[in-house]
Design a protein around this motif. Structure first.
Motif, PDB file in Angstrom:
ATOM      1  N   ALA A  44       0.835  -1.199   0.000  1.00  0.00           N
ATOM      2  CA  ALA A  44       0.000   0.000   0.000  1.00  0.00           C
ATOM      3  C   ALA A  44       0.873   1.253   0.000  1.00  0.00           C
ATOM      4  O   ALA A  44       1.937   1.281   0.643  1.00  0.00           O
ATOM      5  CB  ALA A  44      -0.908  -0.001   1.228  1.00  0.00           C
ATOM      6  N   TYR A  45       0.439   2.265  -0.744  1.00  0.00           N
ATOM      7  CA  TYR A  45       1.110   3.572  -0.780  1.00  0.00           C
ATOM      8  C   TYR A  45       0.057   4.658  -0.648  1.00  0.00           C
ATOM      9  O   TYR A  45      -0.997   4.571  -1.264  1.00  0.00           O
ATOM     10  CB  TYR A  45       1.914   3.738  -2.081  1.00  0.00           C
ATOM     11  CG  TYR A  45       3.144   2.867  -2.106  1.00  0.00           C
ATOM     12  CD1 TYR A  45       4.356   3.333  -1.606  1.00  0.00           C
ATOM     13  CD2 TYR A  45       3.075   1.557  -2.566  1.00  0.00           C
ATOM     14  CE1 TYR A  45       5.476   2.525  -1.586  1.00  0.00           C
ATOM     15  CE2 TYR A  45       4.194   0.742  -2.544  1.00  0.00           C
ATOM     16  CZ  TYR A  45       5.394   1.234  -2.057  1.00  0.00           C
ATOM     17  OH  TYR A  45       6.498   0.432  -2.026  1.00  0.00           O
ATOM     18  N   HIS A  46       0.363   5.677   0.179  1.00  0.00           N
ATOM     19  CA  HIS A  46      -0.615   6.745   0.453  1.00  0.00           C
ATOM     20  C   HIS A  46       0.100   8.087   0.531  1.00  0.00           C
ATOM     21  O   HIS A  46       1.238   8.156   1.028  1.00  0.00           O
ATOM     22  CB  HIS A  46      -1.333   6.442   1.774  1.00  0.00           C
ATOM     23  CG  HIS A  46      -2.485   7.349   2.058  1.00  0.00           C
ATOM     24  ND1 HIS A  46      -2.328   8.609   2.610  1.00  0.00           N
ATOM     25  CD2 HIS A  46      -3.814   7.179   1.860  1.00  0.00           C
ATOM     26  CE1 HIS A  46      -3.523   9.178   2.738  1.00  0.00           C
ATOM     27  NE2 HIS A  46      -4.433   8.335   2.294  1.00  0.00           N
ATOM     28  N   GLU A  47      -0.561   9.124   0.056  1.00  0.00           N
ATOM     29  CA  GLU A  47       0.045  10.457  -0.028  1.00  0.00           C
ATOM     30  C   GLU A  47       0.565  10.988   1.310  1.00  0.00           C
ATOM     31  O   GLU A  47       1.387  11.916   1.318  1.00  0.00           O
ATOM     32  CB  GLU A  47      -0.978  11.450  -0.586  1.00  0.00           C
ATOM     33  CG  GLU A  47      -2.198  11.627   0.310  1.00  0.00           C
ATOM     34  CD  GLU A  47      -3.205  12.625  -0.262  1.00  0.00           C
ATOM     35  OE1 GLU A  47      -3.323  12.695  -1.493  1.00  0.00           O
ATOM     36  OE2 GLU A  47      -3.872  13.309   0.540  1.00  0.00           O
ATOM     37  N   PHE A  55       3.200  11.786  -2.514  1.00  0.00           N
ATOM     38  CA  PHE A  55       3.664  12.634  -1.406  1.00  0.00           C
ATOM     39  C   PHE A  55       4.114  13.997  -1.929  1.00  0.00           C
ATOM     40  O   PHE A  55       3.992  15.014  -1.242  1.00  0.00           O
ATOM     41  CB  PHE A  55       4.815  11.947  -0.670  1.00  0.00           C
ATOM     42  CG  PHE A  55       5.301  12.663   0.550  1.00  0.00           C
ATOM     43  CD1 PHE A  55       4.553  12.651   1.724  1.00  0.00           C
ATOM     44  CD2 PHE A  55       6.504  13.347   0.543  1.00  0.00           C
ATOM     45  CE1 PHE A  55       5.003  13.299   2.861  1.00  0.00           C
ATOM     46  CE2 PHE A  55       6.964  14.009   1.677  1.00  0.00           C
ATOM     47  CZ  PHE A  55       6.201  13.984   2.843  1.00  0.00           C
ATOM     48  N   ALA A  56       4.634  14.036  -3.150  1.00  0.00           N
ATOM     49  CA  ALA A  56       5.132  15.282  -3.748  1.00  0.00           C
ATOM     50  C   ALA A  56       4.004  16.177  -4.240  1.00  0.00           C
ATOM     51  O   ALA A  56       4.272  17.293  -4.690  1.00  0.00           O
ATOM     52  CB  ALA A  56       6.086  14.951  -4.898  1.00  0.00           C
ATOM     53  N   GLY A  57       2.776  15.685  -4.182  1.00  0.00           N
ATOM     54  CA  GLY A  57       1.657  16.489  -4.652  1.00  0.00           C
ATOM     55  C   GLY A  57       1.276  16.172  -6.087  1.00  0.00           C
ATOM     56  O   GLY A  57       1.811  15.237  -6.687  1.00  0.00           O
ATOM     57  N   LEU A  58       0.365  16.955  -6.613  1.00  0.00           N
ATOM     58  CA  LEU A  58      -0.153  16.709  -7.966  1.00  0.00           C
ATOM     59  C   LEU A  58       0.823  17.230  -9.012  1.00  0.00           C
ATOM     60  O   LEU A  58       1.082  18.432  -9.094  1.00  0.00           O
ATOM     61  CB  LEU A  58      -1.522  17.383  -8.124  1.00  0.00           C
ATOM     62  CG  LEU A  58      -2.220  17.197  -9.475  1.00  0.00           C
ATOM     63  CD1 LEU A  58      -2.425  15.722  -9.790  1.00  0.00           C
ATOM     64  CD2 LEU A  58      -3.552  17.929  -9.488  1.00  0.00           C
TER      65      LEU A  58
END
Length: 208
Positions: A44-47, A55-58
């Motif tokens: 699993a990966y989450h912002e 994590f770096a944003g859009l």
DNA sequence: CATGGGATTGACT
DNA sequence: GTCAATCCCATGC
């Protein structure tokens, strides 16, 4: 045969990562034979944590991650491999489940053909899809599949087969990352020979 | 525009 | 155990 609806993915990514174990990935490329396999390993990966691309944003790269759930997020890793994820959580939240290993189901001969030989020796069946780069190569998933709808295809995910209704899942830390290494967001089928190396500590290593 | 770093794999010491 | 392959994209000037 049914495929998982977008609602399945519009939930906490840790739930989806656990429940995708035992489900079936199927891919029918435009010009090739269909192949499929049972999911035996996910991450699993989450912002909210720095190992996640979101994590770096859009950005142009993460546009799919922040988009609607139930789509494929496919990106190039180390300049060589295409890695396949299922986008999760409601639209606007950047999160996905990395599909790390499959137990081959259909089109095994096609998988051998795509994976070819490794050096001097033939690829063993338990090594056909025992890694995120291996399984995309075996199924023929490419960067152009990024953003595709997992309900409509060509990459689809089907519900658990009856024999996989209660898989015995063990957790561990994620593989190959340098940030948020302590999170135990990796999930594997206990004792399954198609899980990638290294195996979770909690998992008794099956024989080769 | 130049640079650097990977959610990996396979080959080799 | 070590290491290179190879490319997309984020970052910084």
């Amino acid at each position: 045969m049914q495929t998982l609806p977008p609602d399945f993915y519009a939930r906490p990514v840790l739930e989806v990562a656990r429940e995708l174990i035992g489900c079936v990935v199927e891919y029918v490329p435009g010009d090739g034979s269909p192949t499929s396999g049972v999911i035996v390993e996910t991450e699993a990966y989450h912002e909210c944590e720095p190992a996640c691309h979101a994590f770096a944003g859009l950005t142009p790269r993460t546009r799919t991650l922040f988009g609607p759930p139930g789509r494929a997020y496919v990106y190039r890793s180390y300049g060589i491999h295409a890695l396949f994820n299922a986008v999760c959580e409601p639209e606007g939240v950047g999160a996905a489940v990395l599909i790390r290993a499959l137990e081959p189901l259909d089109g095994i001969e096609q998988m051998y053909a795509r994976r070819g030989m490794s050096g001097n020796g033939a690829v063993r069946e338990q090594d056909l899809c025992s890694g995120p780069g291996k399984l995309t190569q075996a199924l023929g998933i490419e960067l152009s599949d990024n953003g595709g709808d997992l309900h409509e295809g060509p990459v689809r995910i089907r519900p658990r087969a009856p024999t996989w209704c209660e898989p015995n899942v063990v957790g561990g830390t994620r593989i190959g990352i340098t940030k948020a290494v302590e999170l135990r967001w990796r999930f594997c089928v206990a004792g399954n020979r198609h899980v990638s190396r290294p195996r979770p500590l909690a998992m008794a290593s099956p024989p080769d």
